[in-house]
Design a protein around this motif. Structure first.
Motif, mmCIF file in Angstrom:
data_model
loop_
_atom_site.group_PDB
_atom_site.id
_atom_site.type_symbol
_atom_site.label_atom_id
_atom_site.label_comp_id
_atom_site.label_asym_id
_atom_site.label_seq_id
_atom_site.Cartn_x
_atom_site.Cartn_y
_atom_site.Cartn_z
ATOM 1 N N LEU A 40 29.662 30.024 50.428
ATOM 2 C CA LEU A 40 30.840 30.182 49.581
ATOM 3 C C LEU A 40 31.782 31.193 50.213
ATOM 4 N N LYS A 41 33.079 30.910 50.118
ATOM 5 C CA LYS A 41 34.066 31.845 50.636
ATOM 6 C C LYS A 41 34.214 33.034 49.710
ATOM 7 N N SER A 42 34.313 32.766 48.405
ATOM 8 C CA SER A 42 34.444 33.842 47.413
ATOM 9 C C SER A 42 34.222 33.270 46.027
ATOM 10 N N ILE A 43 34.063 34.155 45.064
ATOM 11 C CA ILE A 43 33.915 33.783 43.658
ATOM 12 C C ILE A 43 34.874 34.633 42.841
ATOM 13 N N ILE A 44 35.642 33.980 41.973
ATOM 14 C CA ILE A 44 36.542 34.695 41.061
ATOM 15 C C ILE A 44 36.019 34.530 39.643
ATOM 16 N N PHE A 82 34.565 28.931 42.148
ATOM 17 C CA PHE A 82 33.739 29.025 43.350
ATOM 18 C C PHE A 82 34.516 28.432 44.523
ATOM 19 N N TYR A 83 35.021 29.302 45.393
ATOM 20 C CA TYR A 83 35.839 28.848 46.521
ATOM 21 C C TYR A 83 34.945 28.448 47.685
ATOM 22 N N LEU A 84 35.064 27.180 48.081
ATOM 23 C CA LEU A 84 34.307 26.659 49.214
ATOM 24 C C LEU A 84 34.944 27.070 50.532
ATOM 25 N N ASN A 85 36.263 27.204 50.520
ATOM 26 C CA ASN A 85 37.023 27.701 51.668
ATOM 27 C C ASN A 85 38.308 28.299 51.115
ATOM 28 N N GLU A 86 39.278 28.534 51.987
ATOM 29 C CA GLU A 86 40.513 29.187 51.540
ATOM 30 C C GLU A 86 41.312 28.334 50.560
ATOM 31 N N ASN A 87 41.159 27.006 50.632
ATOM 32 C CA ASN A 87 42.042 26.127 49.883
ATOM 33 C C ASN A 87 41.385 25.345 48.757
ATOM 34 N N SER A 122 34.711 24.678 23.898
ATOM 35 C CA SER A 122 34.790 23.642 24.938
ATOM 36 C C SER A 122 34.205 24.140 26.254
ATOM 37 N N LEU A 123 33.641 23.215 26.993
ATOM 38 C CA LEU A 123 33.162 23.442 28.357
ATOM 39 C C LEU A 123 33.874 22.455 29.272
ATOM 40 N N GLU A 124 34.351 22.941 30.410
ATOM 41 C CA GLU A 124 35.015 22.045 31.348
ATOM 42 C C GLU A 124 34.672 22.428 32.781
ATOM 43 N N SER A 125 34.779 21.463 33.660
ATOM 44 C CA SER A 125 34.542 21.691 35.080
ATOM 45 C C SER A 125 35.518 20.834 35.866
ATOM 46 N N GLY A 126 35.924 21.329 37.017
ATOM 47 C CA GLY A 126 36.906 20.573 37.780
ATOM 48 C C GLY A 126 37.066 21.079 39.203
ATOM 49 N N PHE A 127 38.158 20.643 39.825
ATOM 50 C CA PHE A 127 38.413 20.924 41.233
ATOM 51 C C PHE A 127 39.813 21.502 41.385
ATOM 52 N N ARG A 128 39.922 22.572 42.154
ATOM 53 C CA ARG A 128 41.210 23.232 42.418
ATOM 54 C C ARG A 128 41.528 23.138 43.908
ATOM 55 N N VAL A 209 50.468 20.956 25.688
ATOM 56 C CA VAL A 209 50.941 21.657 26.878
ATOM 57 C C VAL A 209 50.508 23.110 26.737
ATOM 58 N N GLU A 210 49.727 23.598 27.703
ATOM 59 C CA GLU A 210 49.135 24.925 27.593
ATOM 60 C C GLU A 210 49.758 25.880 28.614
ATOM 61 N N LEU A 211 50.174 27.045 28.116
ATOM 62 C CA LEU A 211 50.644 28.146 28.965
ATOM 63 C C LEU A 211 49.596 29.250 28.916
ATOM 64 N N GLY A 212 49.087 29.659 30.066
ATOM 65 C CA GLY A 212 47.984 30.601 30.066
ATOM 66 C C GLY A 212 48.107 31.670 31.133
ATOM 67 N N LEU A 213 47.335 32.744 30.939
ATOM 68 C CA LEU A 213 47.267 33.838 31.914
ATOM 69 C C LEU A 213 45.840 34.362 31.961
ATOM 70 N N ASN A 214 45.242 34.341 33.161
ATOM 71 C CA ASN A 214 43.908 34.878 33.387
ATOM 72 C C ASN A 214 43.990 36.110 34.269
ATOM 73 N N ALA A 215 43.055 37.026 34.044
ATOM 74 C CA ALA A 215 42.919 38.198 34.907
ATOM 75 C C ALA A 215 41.446 38.334 35.257
ATOM 76 N N GLY A 216 41.154 38.620 36.529
ATOM 77 C CA GLY A 216 39.761 38.687 36.925
ATOM 78 C C GLY A 216 39.573 39.431 38.225
ATOM 79 N N TYR A 217 38.370 39.263 38.792
ATOM 80 C CA TYR A 217 38.008 39.972 40.017
ATOM 81 C C TYR A 217 37.507 38.990 41.053
ATOM 82 N N ASN A 218 37.931 39.186 42.283
ATOM 83 C CA ASN A 218 37.558 38.319 43.397
ATOM 84 C C ASN A 218 36.419 38.970 44.171
ATOM 85 N N PHE A 219 35.215 38.367 44.096
ATOM 86 C CA PHE A 219 34.052 38.910 44.794
ATOM 87 C C PHE A 219 33.994 38.352 46.226
#
Length: 219
Positions: A40-44, A82-87, A122-128, A209-219
């Protein structure tokens, strides 16, 4: 399965299953001395707030003189990316919100309004994916999930309703200096697939239509 709309001899059972997987060993970094396998490249890890604006049938649906609506609502979530690489990243999210189902019933000799509270989880999973290297913080993502509707009225049957949904979203992952902290503003469109209240044979898409803001930490 909305059994209130069917006779006991006509109960439908349908299952939709979505799977997303990857070979975590597919990314390998090679040099002259050794081969290093990057799992893994990193986890947020982040928490966030979003506000959903109901549109279309979710904003108002009229059936046989009855208006049904689900007003806009707030939700809170916990998310792991879970970032597999930079993108590219696989994401998972848990969210909680309270919704209201509003019924405006026109009946003779008078009409009346009824508000039904709904707790949802709700529980969801996807790809970024980050498609543009020149604007690397920009991302697009697609996810699928299950939402549990829990009517506040204790005598409601069935007690819980489980519905599927999908969500498309876009946003930014913005690092805060070199602290490892990131903020993620985003906008998305969520579609919940639910049966029509008066015709269980018909599946409808209820959109927000959802407007959101997350704050977290990049390990």
């Amino acid at each position: 399965n909305n059994f209130n709309s069917y006779g006991y001899w006509q109960l439908p059972w349908e299952t939709f299953q979505f799977g997303l997987s990857t070979d975590l060993g597919m990314s390998e970094k090679k040099n002259n001395e050794s081969t290093v396998q990057e799992l893994l490249k990193s986890i947020i890890l982040s928490g966030g707030y979003s506000y959903g604006y109901s549109v279309g049938q979710m904003k108002k649906l009229t059936i046989e003189g009855t208006d049904i609506s689900y007003p806009s609502n707030s939700s809170w979530s916990m998310e792991s990316d879970f970032y597999l690489n930079e993108n590219a990243a696989i994401l998972s999210s848990f969210a909680y919100s309270r919704m209201t189902e509003k019924l405006s019933i026109a009946s003779f000799p008078s009409s009346f309004d009824l508000d039904l509270g709904l707790e949802t989880m709700s529980l969801e999973s996807g790809f970024r994916y980050h498609p543009i290297d020149a604007i690397h913080p920009l991302f697009v993502q697609l996810s699928f999930g299950i939402i549990r509707l829990n009517p506040v009225l204790e005598n409601t049957s069935p007690r819980y309703l489980y519905k599927s949904f999908d969500k498309i979203a876009a946003g930014f992952v913005v690092p805060v200096k070199d602290l490892g902290v990131v903020v993620m503003p985003k906008v998305g469109l969520r579609t919940i697939f639910m049966e029509s209240p008066f015709n269980g044979n018909r599946l409808s898409g209820y959109k927000q239509v959802e407007l959101g803001l997350n704050a977290g930490y990049n390990f």
